[in-house]
Design a protein around this motif. Structure first.
Motif, PDB file in Angstrom:
ATOM      1  N   ASP A 180      44.108  39.262  41.716  1.00  0.00           N
ATOM      2  CA  ASP A 180      44.762  40.567  41.716  1.00  0.00           C
ATOM      3  C   ASP A 180      43.788  41.652  41.270  1.00  0.00           C
ATOM      4  OD1 ASP A 180      47.680  41.978  41.570  1.00  0.00           O
ATOM      5  OD2 ASP A 180      46.385  42.736  39.972  1.00  0.00           O
ATOM      6  N   ASP A 181      42.958  41.325  40.292  1.00  0.00           N
ATOM      7  CA  ASP A 181      41.977  42.289  39.791  1.00  0.00           C
ATOM      8  C   ASP A 181      40.961  42.649  40.868  1.00  0.00           C
ATOM      9  OD1 ASP A 181      40.679  43.921  37.982  1.00  0.00           O
ATOM     10  OD2 ASP A 181      39.438  42.316  37.182  1.00  0.00           O
ATOM     11  N   LEU A 182      40.607  41.682  41.705  1.00  0.00           N
ATOM     12  CA  LEU A 182      39.612  41.924  42.750  1.00  0.00           C
ATOM     13  C   LEU A 182      40.197  42.638  43.961  1.00  0.00           C
ATOM     14  CD1 LEU A 182      37.789  38.465  42.690  1.00  0.00           C
ATOM     15  CD2 LEU A 182      36.885  40.639  41.850  1.00  0.00           C
ATOM     16  N   GLN A 183      41.486  42.420  44.239  1.00  0.00           N
ATOM     17  CA  GLN A 183      42.082  42.940  45.466  1.00  0.00           C
ATOM     18  C   GLN A 183      42.964  44.160  45.227  1.00  0.00           C
ATOM     19  OE1 GLN A 183      41.586  41.952  48.632  1.00  0.00           O
ATOM     20  NE2 GLN A 183      40.120  40.379  48.043  1.00  0.00           N
ATOM     21  N   PHE A 184      43.978  43.995  44.387  1.00  0.00           N
ATOM     22  CA  PHE A 184      45.002  45.031  44.241  1.00  0.00           C
ATOM     23  C   PHE A 184      44.862  45.831  42.951  1.00  0.00           C
ATOM     24  CE2 PHE A 184      46.840  41.290  46.401  1.00  0.00           C
ATOM     25  CZ  PHE A 184      46.955  41.824  47.672  1.00  0.00           C
ATOM     26  N   ASN A 185      44.380  45.179  41.912  1.00  0.00           N
ATOM     27  CA  ASN A 185      44.190  45.822  40.607  1.00  0.00           C
ATOM     28  C   ASN A 185      45.497  46.419  40.076  1.00  0.00           C
ATOM     29  OD1 ASN A 185      42.608  46.433  38.411  1.00  0.00           O
ATOM     30  ND2 ASN A 185      41.966  48.412  39.189  1.00  0.00           N
ATOM     31  N   ILE A 186      46.571  45.635  40.162  1.00  0.00           N
ATOM     32  CA  ILE A 186      47.877  46.074  39.668  1.00  0.00           C
ATOM     33  C   ILE A 186      48.262  45.299  38.408  1.00  0.00           C
ATOM     34  CG2 ILE A 186      50.339  46.260  40.207  1.00  0.00           C
ATOM     35  CD1 ILE A 186      49.570  46.526  43.144  1.00  0.00           C
ATOM     36  N   GLY A 202      46.319  42.835  37.104  1.00  0.00           N
ATOM     37  CA  GLY A 202      45.138  42.233  36.500  1.00  0.00           C
ATOM     38  C   GLY A 202      44.604  43.026  35.330  1.00  0.00           C
ATOM     39  N   HIS A 203      45.478  43.416  34.402  1.00  0.00           N
ATOM     40  CA  HIS A 203      45.083  44.163  33.217  1.00  0.00           C
ATOM     41  C   HIS A 203      45.563  43.424  31.970  1.00  0.00           C
ATOM     42  CE1 HIS A 203      43.756  47.724  35.449  1.00  0.00           C
ATOM     43  NE2 HIS A 203      44.812  47.539  36.220  1.00  0.00           N
ATOM     44  N   PRO A 204      44.865  43.592  30.847  1.00  0.00           N
ATOM     45  CA  PRO A 204      45.276  42.878  29.626  1.00  0.00           C
ATOM     46  C   PRO A 204      46.713  43.147  29.199  1.00  0.00           C
ATOM     47  CG  PRO A 204      43.076  43.785  29.361  1.00  0.00           C
ATOM     48  CD  PRO A 204      43.592  44.312  30.663  1.00  0.00           C
ATOM     49  N   VAL A 205      47.186  44.381  29.388  1.00  0.00           N
ATOM     50  CA  VAL A 205      48.552  44.673  28.960  1.00  0.00           C
ATOM     51  C   VAL A 205      49.562  43.882  29.789  1.00  0.00           C
ATOM     52  CG1 VAL A 205      48.780  46.684  30.484  1.00  0.00           C
ATOM     53  CG2 VAL A 205      50.164  46.537  28.407  1.00  0.00           C
ATOM     54  N   PHE A 206      49.295  43.719  31.095  1.00  0.00           N
ATOM     55  CA  PHE A 206      50.176  42.895  31.923  1.00  0.00           C
ATOM     56  C   PHE A 206      50.014  41.417  31.576  1.00  0.00           C
ATOM     57  CE2 PHE A 206      50.010  46.666  34.716  1.00  0.00           C
ATOM     58  CZ  PHE A 206      51.367  46.863  34.885  1.00  0.00           C
ATOM     59  N   ALA A 207      48.782  41.013  31.269  1.00  0.00           N
ATOM     60  CA  ALA A 207      48.572  39.629  30.837  1.00  0.00           C
ATOM     61  C   ALA A 207      49.355  39.344  29.562  1.00  0.00           C
ATOM     62  CB  ALA A 207      47.082  39.371  30.616  1.00  0.00           C
ATOM     63  N   GLY A 208      49.413  40.322  28.667  1.00  0.00           N
ATOM     64  CA  GLY A 208      50.191  40.155  27.448  1.00  0.00           C
ATOM     65  C   GLY A 208      51.680  40.053  27.718  1.00  0.00           C
ATOM     66  N   ILE A 209      52.169  40.880  28.652  1.00  0.00           N
ATOM     67  CA  ILE A 209      53.597  40.841  28.988  1.00  0.00           C
ATOM     68  C   ILE A 209      53.967  39.499  29.611  1.00  0.00           C
ATOM     69  CG2 ILE A 209      55.372  41.835  30.475  1.00  0.00           C
ATOM     70  CD1 ILE A 209      53.986  44.533  30.146  1.00  0.00           C
ATOM     71  N   VAL A 210      53.170  39.065  30.596  1.00  0.00           N
ATOM     72  CA  VAL A 210      53.462  37.801  31.278  1.00  0.00           C
ATOM     73  C   VAL A 210      53.374  36.632  30.299  1.00  0.00           C
ATOM     74  CG1 VAL A 210      52.686  36.215  33.075  1.00  0.00           C
ATOM     75  CG2 VAL A 210      52.708  38.673  33.517  1.00  0.00           C
TER      76      VAL A 210
END
Length: 299
Positions: A21-27, A29-37
């Protein structure tokens, strides 16, 4: 609390997905979303947001250009949230003890993924010479495999085999080395400031320092003003048991509104300058055409 097998599986799958996601869409693929998931999977969204938000601010000014590798803040966040919830670690301590070191170590797997992808790149070159379009598409998609595995495998190994090591570290930090644990907790709380410092290092503050001063003062004033309003609102709300609205988000709403207003003014200013520049260019072009034109009476 132990990390269940299905939690390990879901966290591993997310770790493999987030880099794609970080390489393609960048939606996502952020630490804050990683924390939520990770918080959702582990059953503690609050801890996930604290660690994810702290890591997001820590890497705020960190970027990558071209083929350069950077720390994998997302994988570090996943492991930090998982063990913070499972072992009851302080989120700030987990940020400094697990998230940042793991994110730094993941640079090596990033380099390995880039190196491995050259194999598929050469296969694509060969397929181009053969005019094999389906082969080109297949090998292009195959390139996602090394990227995903470069994150999924370390996260899986860390979650599956690292529990005992992390538990011993936590026991030491809360026991004989409590002074070190307290220091790491403070360091974890300070890390977001480091991210802001890195970001400010690259921003053109010398050119736009009035906006920086204005934003700082407005933020401080709004927090002070709305803290008082929040206190009044909370007092009034307690008069009615059915009233449950929170006023804690008012300062950020005001700051966001001011930021939007300033952005709108800047957009209008730049749009006007662009329009004027475009009109001036057309006039100069027409003037040049008029000067170079040969009238009938000159023939």
């Amino acid at each position: 609390m132990e990390i269940m097998w299905w939690q390990i599986l879901l966290l591993t799958l997310y770790a493999g997905y987030q880099i794609l996601d970080d390489l393609q869409f960048n939606i996502f693929g952020h630490p804050v979303f990683a924390g939520i998931v990770s918080g959702l999977i582990m059953g503690d969204i609050k801890t996930g947001l604290i660690i994810g938000g702290g890591m997001q601010l820590t890497v705020l000014g960190v970027g990558t250009f071209g083929g350069a590798s950077r720390i994998d803040a997302n994988s570090g966040t996943v492991l930090a949230v998982a063990y913070s919830v499972a072992l009851g670690m302080n989120p700030q301590q987990a940020l400094a003890t697990l998230a940042v070191p793991v994110a730094s170590l993941m640079i090596q797997t990033d380099v390995l993924a880039r190196f491995t992808n050259t194999f598929f790149a050469h296969r694509i070159d060969a397929k181009i010479e053969q005019m094999d379009y389906k082969g080109i598409q297949r090998n292009y998609l195959y390139g996602a495999i090394p990227w995903a595995l470069s994150r999924a495998i370390p996260v899986f190994l860390g979650l599956f085999f690292g529990g005992g090591v992390v538990k011993n570290i936590v026991n030491y930090l809360n026991g004989d080395l409590k002074w070190l644990g307290d220091g790491l907790t403070v360091a974890g709380a300070v890390l977001p400031a480091v991210g802001f410092a890195i970001l400010l290092r690259y921003l053109p503050l010398k050119k736009h320092y009035p906006y920086f001063i204005l934003g700082f003062i407005i933020t401080a004033l709004m927090v002070t003003v709305f803290d008082g309003l929040s206190g009044i609102g909370t007092s009034v709300a307690h008069l009615d048991d059915k009233f449950t609205m929170s006023f804690s988000s008012l300062p950020m709403l005001a700051i966001a509104a001011i930021g939007f207003a300033l952005a709108s003014l800047e957009y209008k200013r730049t749009s006007t300058l662009t329009a004027m520049s475009s009109a001036s260019g057309k006039q100069d072009l027409n003037h040049a055409d008029d000067e170079g034109e040969i009238d009938d009476d000159e023939l």
